[in-house]
Design an enzyme around this catalytic site. Structure first.
Site, mmCIF file in Angstrom:
data_model
loop_
_atom_site.group_PDB
_atom_site.id
_atom_site.type_symbol
_atom_site.label_atom_id
_atom_site.label_comp_id
_atom_site.label_asym_id
_atom_site.label_seq_id
_atom_site.Cartn_x
_atom_site.Cartn_y
_atom_site.Cartn_z
ATOM 1 N N HIS A 1 32.146 -29.510 -11.143
ATOM 2 C CA HIS A 1 31.263 -29.609 -12.299
ATOM 3 C C HIS A 1 29.936 -30.193 -11.837
ATOM 4 O O HIS A 1 29.927 -31.249 -11.187
ATOM 5 C CB HIS A 1 31.908 -30.491 -13.379
ATOM 6 N N GLN B 1 37.226 -25.250 -8.622
ATOM 7 C CA GLN B 1 36.009 -25.514 -9.401
ATOM 8 C C GLN B 1 35.403 -26.869 -9.075
ATOM 9 O O GLN B 1 36.044 -27.713 -8.433
ATOM 10 C CB GLN B 1 36.338 -25.483 -10.901
ATOM 11 N N LYS C 1 29.668 -33.516 -16.019
ATOM 12 C CA LYS C 1 31.027 -33.433 -16.576
ATOM 13 C C LYS C 1 32.029 -34.174 -15.704
ATOM 14 O O LYS C 1 33.001 -33.617 -15.241
ATOM 15 C CB LYS C 1 31.440 -31.967 -16.733
ATOM 16 N N LYS D 1 37.561 -15.382 -14.172
ATOM 17 C CA LYS D 1 36.278 -15.676 -14.825
ATOM 18 C C LYS D 1 35.119 -15.545 -13.842
ATOM 19 O O LYS D 1 35.312 -15.415 -12.633
ATOM 20 C CB LYS D 1 36.315 -17.093 -15.417
ATOM 21 N N HIS E 1 38.002 -29.350 -7.184
ATOM 22 C CA HIS E 1 39.389 -29.534 -7.630
ATOM 23 C C HIS E 1 39.923 -28.237 -8.226
ATOM 24 O O HIS E 1 39.179 -27.316 -8.543
ATOM 25 C CB HIS E 1 39.480 -30.670 -8.660
ATOM 26 N N ARG F 1 32.880 -22.014 -10.564
ATOM 27 C CA ARG F 1 34.169 -21.555 -10.060
ATOM 28 C C ARG F 1 34.002 -20.750 -8.768
ATOM 29 O O ARG F 1 32.977 -20.095 -8.562
ATOM 30 C CB ARG F 1 34.844 -20.666 -11.106
ATOM 31 N N SER G 1 40.973 -22.580 -11.985
ATOM 32 C CA SER G 1 40.086 -22.092 -10.913
ATOM 33 C C SER G 1 39.776 -23.202 -9.904
ATOM 34 O O SER G 1 39.765 -24.383 -10.242
ATOM 35 C CB SER G 1 38.772 -21.609 -11.541
ATOM 36 N N GLU H 1 35.234 -36.172 -15.061
ATOM 37 C CA GLU H 1 36.438 -36.023 -15.889
ATOM 38 C C GLU H 1 37.602 -36.838 -15.331
ATOM 39 O O GLU H 1 37.673 -37.122 -14.129
ATOM 40 C CB GLU H 1 36.844 -34.549 -15.990
HETATM 41 N N1 LIG Z 1 39.525 -29.698 -14.466
HETATM 42 N N2 LIG Z 1 39.636 -29.235 -15.739
HETATM 43 C C1 LIG Z 1 38.542 -28.897 -16.403
HETATM 44 O O1 LIG Z 1 37.444 -29.001 -15.935
HETATM 45 C C2 LIG Z 1 38.725 -28.365 -17.819
HETATM 46 O O2 LIG Z 1 38.121 -29.276 -18.727
HETATM 47 C C3 LIG Z 1 38.085 -27.001 -17.910
HETATM 48 O O3 LIG Z 1 37.940 -26.564 -19.224
HETATM 49 C C4 LIG Z 1 38.954 -26.010 -17.127
HETATM 50 O O4 LIG Z 1 38.925 -26.355 -15.786
HETATM 51 C C5 LIG Z 1 38.450 -24.617 -17.257
HETATM 52 O O5 LIG Z 1 39.127 -23.922 -16.217
HETATM 53 P P1 LIG Z 1 38.803 -22.383 -16.012
HETATM 54 O O6 LIG Z 1 37.318 -22.311 -15.987
HETATM 55 O O7 LIG Z 1 39.422 -21.668 -17.157
HETATM 56 O O8 LIG Z 1 39.435 -22.052 -14.697
HETATM 57 ZN ZN LIG Z 2 37.503 -29.670 -13.915
#
Ligand SMILES: NNC(=O)[C@@H](O)[C@H](O)[C@H](O)COP(=O)(O)O
Ligand SMILES: [Zn+2]
Length: 439
Positions: free
Chosen positions: A109, A107, A132, A307, A282, A301, A105, A134
């Site tokens: 955090h 998204q 979060k 979702k 991202h 998202r 997605s 990452e």
């Molecule tokens: N960038 N990566 C992450 O943040 C992962 O750790 C996440 O768990 C995923 O982004 C989750 O993606 P969906 O919500 O399923 O689209």
């Molecule tokens: Zn992410």
């Protein structure tokens, strides 16, 4: 006291974007450890292998079946006093392997403050009250969208991709282009213009998105390399045209396809990495990665997903920082607290540190080439998780030594002197990634 070396049984999450069956590295790695409830189905997507103590999918001690979360709660020395006193009796990080078949997605955090608010307001969609940040390290070639492009690139697309300009809105687009073209100028005003243009795009009606997606795909298919007037230096027209048609093939009509023109399109080769601070926008697009993050599963998202979407929260929370692609990448450095033996040294083995500017985690990638190549790590005052992503060898902590091969995961308790030794052929590689926290 014997410092523990615990073989873990880790869970795998089946999100829609995961690679299917044994195509998925997350599935293959999970299946490398005996389990009475995991049988890989060929047509099922396996997205994420989770390694750690996060309660949504806690890893277990393979021998006893007890969760690592329980073991750490019972004996904080596994984490070290300093880590446990600051982060409680759980790991400060969540360590994952992602295997990406379709785009994740669009998204971001939330930072700590916003995470607490979202968790209090809606704990179902925001299960944690933690930030979060990452880091992603490519295991295979990887593609992702991350961070806003330099403003001049976005201005170029607003001037050359009519369906994009239509969705953003004529006044928002012209105001943005004017702000973007100002030499120097007021940073805050530029970020405001970016937020207004991005917000204009993200508030498009479904009917407008349907109509403009059809026009955009038609342009991409008919113009090819000339699409978006040939694109920009970081992302050429042909690449953009292929991405538009690929994402349309994956998601049909979706506002996320237009976000492509606002975000840097990054490709990583194996071993390359990127780091995303909280609130950085991202969307990962393809490839297998090791990912490490602070202990949180909060995702806001806004597109390219079936979702729950929270568009207004995403538009409001972003920092609207913008930077060229290379500023999004992380440069690993040689890890100074490991000693290679002669075999390792002469075969060009390496121990590289990926050290983001946050406290909760760092990651070391150890690449041992040829039989008998060995790396000995200085004891850490903190917990580690080690996964093997290729080849085989042994992992030892003091007198305890175990086999390790692709997919095996181990928890290594604080103050362990860890030794990794390769058991592969002369020009083969034994690769492991170790996430750890030491404060
Ligand atoms: N960038 N990566 C992450 O943040 C992962 O750790 C996440 O768990 C995923 O982004 C989750 O993606 P969906 O919500 O399923 O689209
Ligand atoms: Zn992410």
């Amino acid at each position: 006291m014997q410092v523990p070396l615990i073989r873990l049984q880790c869970g795998v999450n089946s999100y829609e974007w995961g690679k299917k069956g044994s195509e998925s590295a997350a599935a293959r790695f999970a299946a490398a450890t005996p389990s009475d409830n995991l049988s890989i189905q060929a047509d099922k997507p396996y997205a994420e292998l989770w390694m750690g103590t996060h309660p949504s999918n806690p890893s277990k001690d393979l021998t006893t079946g007890r969760t690592l979360l329980d073991l750490c709660a019972e004996n904080q020395l596994l984490l070290s006093e300093s880590v446990a006193s600051k982060y409680g009796s759980k790991l400060p990080f969540l360590f994952k392997v992602l295997s990406i078949n379709k785009a994740l997605s669009i998204q971001a955090h939330p930072n700590k403050k916003l995470a607490e608010q979202l968790h209090a307001r809606d704990s179902k969609n925001y299960p944690d009250d933690n930030h979060k940040p990452e880091m992603a390290i490519a295991i295979t070639p990887f593609e992702g969208l991350c961070g806003f492009r330099p403003l001049g690139e976005i201005a170029h697309f607003l001037e050359t991709v009519k369906p994009l300009r239509t969705l953003v809105g004529e006044s928002e687009a012209s105001q943005f282009v004017q702000a973007a073209k100002q030499e120097g100028g007021d940073e805050a005003a530029k970020k405001k213009a970016l937020q207004t243009a991005f917000g204009g795009l993200m508030s498009s009606s479904p009917e407008d998105v349907d109509r403009e997606t059809a026009s955009l795909v038609k342009l991409a298919e008919s113009e090819g390399a000339d699409f978006a007037a040939g694109g920009v230096s970081s992302t050429k027209g042909a690449v953009l045209a292929e991405l538009v048609t690929r994402l349309n093939g994956q998601f049909g009509s979706d506002i996320g396809i237009f976000v492509l023109f606002f975000l840097n399109f990054v490709t990583l080769q194996p071993g390359e990495a990127l780091f995303l601070v909280a609130d950085d926008i991202h969307a990962y697009v393809s490839g297998d990665i090791v990912e490490c993050m602070a202990a949180s599963d909060n995702v806001v998202r806004a597109g390219l997903t079936p979702k729950f979407k929270d568009v207004s929260t995403l538009v409001d929370m972003l920092t609207y920082n913008y930077a060229p692609i290379d500023e999004q990448k992380m440069t690993p450095t040689e890890y100074p607290y490991a000693t290679l033996n002669r075999n390792a040294y002469s075969s060009g083995s390496s121990v590289m540190l990926y050290d983001p500017p946050i406290e909760e985690f760092s990651v070391v990638r150890t690449l041992l080439r040829g039989e008998g190549a060995k790396a000995t790590f200085d004891p850490l005052e903190g917990p580690s998780i080690v996964i093997c992503t290729g080849g085989k060898g042994t992992i030892a902590v003091g007198p305890t030594k175990q086999e390790i091969q692709e997919g095996y995961v181990f928890f290594v308790g604080s103050t362990a002197e860890l030794v990794l030794e390769s058991a592969v052929g002369q020009d083969e590689e034994f690769t492991t990634f170790k996430a750890f926290c030491e404060i």
